[in-house]
Design a protein around this motif. Structure first.
Motif, PDB file in Angstrom:
ATOM      1  N   ASP A 112    -107.946 -14.645  78.215  1.00  0.00           N
ATOM      2  CA  ASP A 112    -108.821 -14.784  77.047  1.00  0.00           C
ATOM      3  C   ASP A 112    -107.990 -15.126  75.819  1.00  0.00           C
ATOM      4  OD1 ASP A 112    -111.324 -14.672  75.834  1.00  0.00           O
ATOM      5  OD2 ASP A 112    -110.925 -12.657  75.089  1.00  0.00           O
ATOM      6  N   THR A 113    -106.883 -14.399  75.653  1.00  0.00           N
ATOM      7  CA  THR A 113    -106.022 -14.654  74.499  1.00  0.00           C
ATOM      8  C   THR A 113    -105.469 -16.078  74.537  1.00  0.00           C
ATOM      9  OG1 THR A 113    -105.369 -12.354  74.709  1.00  0.00           O
ATOM     10  CG2 THR A 113    -104.103 -13.709  73.192  1.00  0.00           C
ATOM     11  N   HIS A 128    -108.103 -18.675  73.581  1.00  0.00           N
ATOM     12  CA  HIS A 128    -108.365 -18.779  72.146  1.00  0.00           C
ATOM     13  C   HIS A 128    -107.167 -19.394  71.429  1.00  0.00           C
ATOM     14  CE1 HIS A 128    -111.686 -16.061  73.007  1.00  0.00           C
ATOM     15  NE2 HIS A 128    -112.198 -16.429  71.857  1.00  0.00           N
ATOM     16  N   LEU A 183    -105.112 -13.268  69.173  1.00  0.00           N
ATOM     17  CA  LEU A 183    -106.307 -14.008  69.610  1.00  0.00           C
ATOM     18  C   LEU A 183    -107.117 -14.500  68.414  1.00  0.00           C
ATOM     19  CD1 LEU A 183    -108.577 -12.582  72.402  1.00  0.00           C
ATOM     20  CD2 LEU A 183    -109.612 -13.429  70.368  1.00  0.00           C
ATOM     21  N   THR A 184    -107.506 -13.550  67.524  1.00  0.00           N
ATOM     22  CA  THR A 184    -108.364 -13.951  66.409  1.00  0.00           C
ATOM     23  C   THR A 184    -107.585 -14.791  65.404  1.00  0.00           C
ATOM     24  OG1 THR A 184    -107.918 -11.813  65.431  1.00  0.00           O
ATOM     25  CG2 THR A 184    -109.980 -12.063  66.563  1.00  0.00           C
ATOM     26  N   PHE A 203    -107.179 -18.275  66.727  1.00  0.00           N
ATOM     27  CA  PHE A 203    -108.471 -18.945  66.778  1.00  0.00           C
ATOM     28  C   PHE A 203    -108.918 -19.319  65.368  1.00  0.00           C
ATOM     29  CE2 PHE A 203    -113.103 -19.159  67.707  1.00  0.00           C
ATOM     30  CZ  PHE A 203    -113.031 -20.119  68.691  1.00  0.00           C
ATOM     31  N   LEU A 215    -115.184 -25.677  72.558  1.00  0.00           N
ATOM     32  CA  LEU A 215    -115.590 -24.292  72.322  1.00  0.00           C
ATOM     33  C   LEU A 215    -116.504 -23.792  73.424  1.00  0.00           C
ATOM     34  CD1 LEU A 215    -116.145 -24.320  68.512  1.00  0.00           C
ATOM     35  CD2 LEU A 215    -114.322 -23.278  69.794  1.00  0.00           C
ATOM     36  N   VAL A 228    -114.005 -22.070  75.693  1.00  0.00           N
ATOM     37  CA  VAL A 228    -112.983 -21.093  75.325  1.00  0.00           C
ATOM     38  C   VAL A 228    -113.362 -19.663  75.699  1.00  0.00           C
ATOM     39  CG1 VAL A 228    -111.963 -19.972  73.317  1.00  0.00           C
ATOM     40  CG2 VAL A 228    -111.933 -22.426  73.481  1.00  0.00           C
ATOM     41  N   VAL A 229    -114.619 -19.305  75.411  1.00  0.00           N
ATOM     42  CA  VAL A 229    -115.000 -17.901  75.574  1.00  0.00           C
ATOM     43  C   VAL A 229    -115.081 -17.515  77.050  1.00  0.00           C
ATOM     44  CG1 VAL A 229    -116.723 -16.186  75.008  1.00  0.00           C
ATOM     45  CG2 VAL A 229    -116.246 -18.015  73.416  1.00  0.00           C
ATOM     46  N   ASP A 233    -113.885  -6.785  70.255  1.00  0.00           N
ATOM     47  CA  ASP A 233    -113.980  -8.201  70.601  1.00  0.00           C
ATOM     48  C   ASP A 233    -115.093  -8.414  71.618  1.00  0.00           C
ATOM     49  OD1 ASP A 233    -113.343 -10.878  70.950  1.00  0.00           O
ATOM     50  OD2 ASP A 233    -111.884 -10.451  72.510  1.00  0.00           O
ATOM     51  N   HIS A 253    -119.014 -10.410  71.249  1.00  0.00           N
ATOM     52  CA  HIS A 253    -119.498 -11.525  72.057  1.00  0.00           C
ATOM     53  C   HIS A 253    -120.758 -11.168  72.819  1.00  0.00           C
ATOM     54  CE1 HIS A 253    -115.393 -13.132  71.508  1.00  0.00           C
ATOM     55  NE2 HIS A 253    -116.003 -14.281  71.608  1.00  0.00           N
ATOM     56  N   ILE A 310    -116.271 -14.843  65.129  1.00  0.00           N
ATOM     57  CA  ILE A 310    -114.829 -14.939  64.980  1.00  0.00           C
ATOM     58  C   ILE A 310    -114.328 -14.138  63.788  1.00  0.00           C
ATOM     59  CG2 ILE A 310    -115.276 -17.268  64.020  1.00  0.00           C
ATOM     60  CD1 ILE A 310    -111.955 -16.104  65.411  1.00  0.00           C
TER      61      ILE A 310
END
Lengths: 312, 295
Positions: free
Chosen positions: A45-46, A49, A104-105, A108, A133, A207-208, B34, B38, B205
């Protein structure tokens, strides 16, 4: 219903997409097994992103939309992200979950800034970059699938050739170091494989959701076996199966996105494994529990009977 | 006036998330935040399909329910033998997929934009005003976020001691009779509320960024919980301001710039924090080494 599916299978465009999704499921399922055993499931996941700024910079520098260039950009960004995480955990009291969240954030966020910059700069040819995305399997064409085919074959071959080394590193890195294996190199190699799997996955599912392809089939496979080799094969099969089901379902109804359906198919396989896995599944555990209780009660009855006689 | 409303909305999001994030970071559950941000997507979609309006109350409830379902499922899979990070990954991707499918299936009726959910459009908040208490110039997002912030502050203020103990030593908390599970779910419910009241204006985000990065920054600067919450809120608001003006200059996504600004502040704290920073540690190590050689 069946005829519908057969008709879809005959359509060359759908064939490409289906082959692409299956290959993707196969290779990420196998790589995911190692990630799961190394307790790095969310690394996928990381990396997904973190790939966004890499992809954007690759596009900004070259102005071309080629999957190979994106892979290089995403790979470099992924390596930067890995270093970021290890620096944060090594040089501060933050734990790995917070470090992963920050990287990650943060990455992103930078990616979104770059993406909007590209969109506002108005250079043509940028349309479709935001498809990264959410992914768009339906837009895959022959050349994309050929790239995916080569990459998946490479990943499968690498897993097969390096099976012994990766296995040892996953289970007991200390022992591997003692035997003289290049543990750090193998670590980085595994991370590199994950980056590759993620980058080809992003195009199909976005991405998600790309993390799901790395995690869910591997965890499902874990319920059926205790042997790593079997687990790899099973995870590959589960991944490919979810890819096939996802494509078929999305092609049979209008407005159905392929990526989320693939992920849901994988989640369904996971639920089945969770319930029905032999020995680790919930049903098997329940049966085992009941059997143990019955045996225990029977034993107690057999043991208790004489004592009652004595008392009486 | 536009600037003012955007900055106010951003600051409210930052404050809500920064308070809750402190407890998530301390409990080593940053990634659960996180996941929740989502997986509230299907809750929002279902609430919309059932009620037929974009009425915020329904969405808040739908999202809060889904947030709790997420936490429950993660716990369930973890207890049945899946590693905790893998169970987080399985749950949030599956729920997010359900949300995307629900929205795509009803694309005609649903006036929800997927892009908007992910990275929001804070620049439009000031156009979306509603009339409440006879005042009709205040944007809807500000009402919702203000209410959420009030609720969060009230709950945290009332149960500060309990939350504190649960964050640092859940076992001790359980031993002295605090219902740890209840407070866990309460915190997660608040996180999902914060997510949904911000998603429309700033997107998932920014929520995740503000949940994790400012608390982590504050964590490097202090060792007191109260101070940490304060610093976290201040860092969040400062990054909102820096991010907004950077976005104006660069002509880029506002939410993206705010997260990037938060990351920059974190890097500063990581390097220059007086007690924990890389440089402070290096200097103190050098001093110790010098003292060692001198003696």
């Amino acid at each position: 219903m069946l005829n519908d599916f057969l008709a879809i299978l005959r359509d060359p465009n759908a064939q490409w997409i289906m082959i692409g999704c299956m290959l993707l499921g196969l290779s990420s399922g196998m790589i995911g097994c190692f990630a799961y055993l190394r307790k790095q499931s969310l690394m996928g996941d990381t990396l997904a992103h973190a790939a966004l700024p890499g992809i954007c910079i690759a596009f900004m520098l070259t102005g071309a939309k080629s999957i190979l260039l994106f892979m290089v950009g995403a790979g470099l960004a992924g390596i930067a992200a890995t270093f970021g995480i290890s620096w944060i955990t090594r040089y501060s009291k933050l734990k790995s979950d917070a470090a992963m969240g920050i990287v990650l954030t943060g990455f992103f966020g930078i990616g979104i800034v770059l993406l909007t910059q590209i969109q506002h700069s108005g250079s043509g040819n940028q349309s479709g970059l935001d498809k990264f995305l959410f992914g768009q399997a339906a837009s895959m064409i022959g050349s994309d699938v050929r790239t995916m085919l080569i990459v998946s074959l490479f990943l499968t071959l690498a897993c097969w050739l390096l099976f012994k080394e990766l296995k040892l590193v996953s289970f007991d890195p200390g022992f591997a170091r003692g035997l003289g294996y290049p543990v750090v190199f193998l670590d980085q190699l595994l991370m590199f494989f994950m980056v590759i799997a993620v980058v080809i996955g992003i195009q199909a599912v976005g991405v998600v959701l790309v993390a799901a392809l790395l995690i869910t089939p591997a965890v499902s496979a874990r319920y059926w076996t205790d042997r790593l080799g079997v687990m790899l094969v099973l995870a590959g099969v589960f991944g490919a199966l979810s890819g096939a089901v996802g494509t078929l379902l999305s092609a049979s109804a209008p407005n159905m996105p392929t990526g989320p359906l693939t992920v849901l198919a994988a989640a369904l396989l996971f639920s089945i494994s969770l319930l029905a896995g032999p020995s680790k599944g919930l049903i098997a555990k329940r049966l085992q529990h009941l059997r143990a209780r019955r045996e225990h009660l029977a034993e107690r009855r057999a043991g208790a009977a004489p004592s009652r006689e004595v008392r009486g | 006036m536009t600037d003012f409303w955007i900055l106010l909305t951003g600051s409210l999001v930052a404050a809500c998330c920064a308070i809750l994030g402190v407890f998530l970071v301390l409990r080593k559950m940053a990634l659960v935040g996180d996941a929740i941000s989502h997986s509230v997507l299907p809750g929002i979609a279902i609430a919309f399909l059932l009620s037929g309006t974009r009425d915020s109350a329904f969405m808040l409830i739908g999202a809060a329910v889904l947030g709790l379902v997420t936490v429950f499922l993660i716990q369930l899979f973890h207890q049945s033998g899946v590693q905790s990070d893998a169970s987080i990954g399985i749950v949030f991707t599956a729920l997010f997929a359900v949300g995307v499918i629900l929205i795509s299936l009803n694309a005609r009726q649903v006036d929800l934009d997927l892009d908007c959910v992910l990275y929001g459009e804070i620049a439009y908040t000031h156009w979306n005003t509603i009339s409440l208490l006879g005042i009709d110039t205040i944007p809807k997002a500000v009402w919702m976020l203000g209410f959420t912030l009030l609720l969060i502050t009230a709950v945290i203020f009332l149960f500060y001691k309990q939350f504190k103990l649960c964050a640092f030593d859940p076992a001790l908390a359980a031993a002295v009779g605090i219902p740890v599970a209840l407070f866990h779910y309460l915190l997660m419910g608040l996180v999902s509320m914060a997510t949904v009241s911000s998603f429309e204006s700033v997107g998932a985000i920014l929520v995740v960024g503000m949940l994790i990065i400012p608390p982590a920054t504050a964590y490097l600067l202090t060792e007191k919980l109260g101070v940490m919450i304060g610093l976290s809120v201040v860092t969040g608001i400062v990054s909102t301001f820096i991010g907004y003006y950077a976005a104006v200059v660069l002509d880029a996504s506002i939410a993206g710039c705010m997260v990037t600004a938060a990351l920059a502040l974190f890097v500063l704290a990581f390097l220059f924090s007086p007690s924990q920073g890389v440089i402070a540690r290096y200097v103190s190590r050098r001093k110790a080494a010098l003292r060692h050689t001198a003696s």
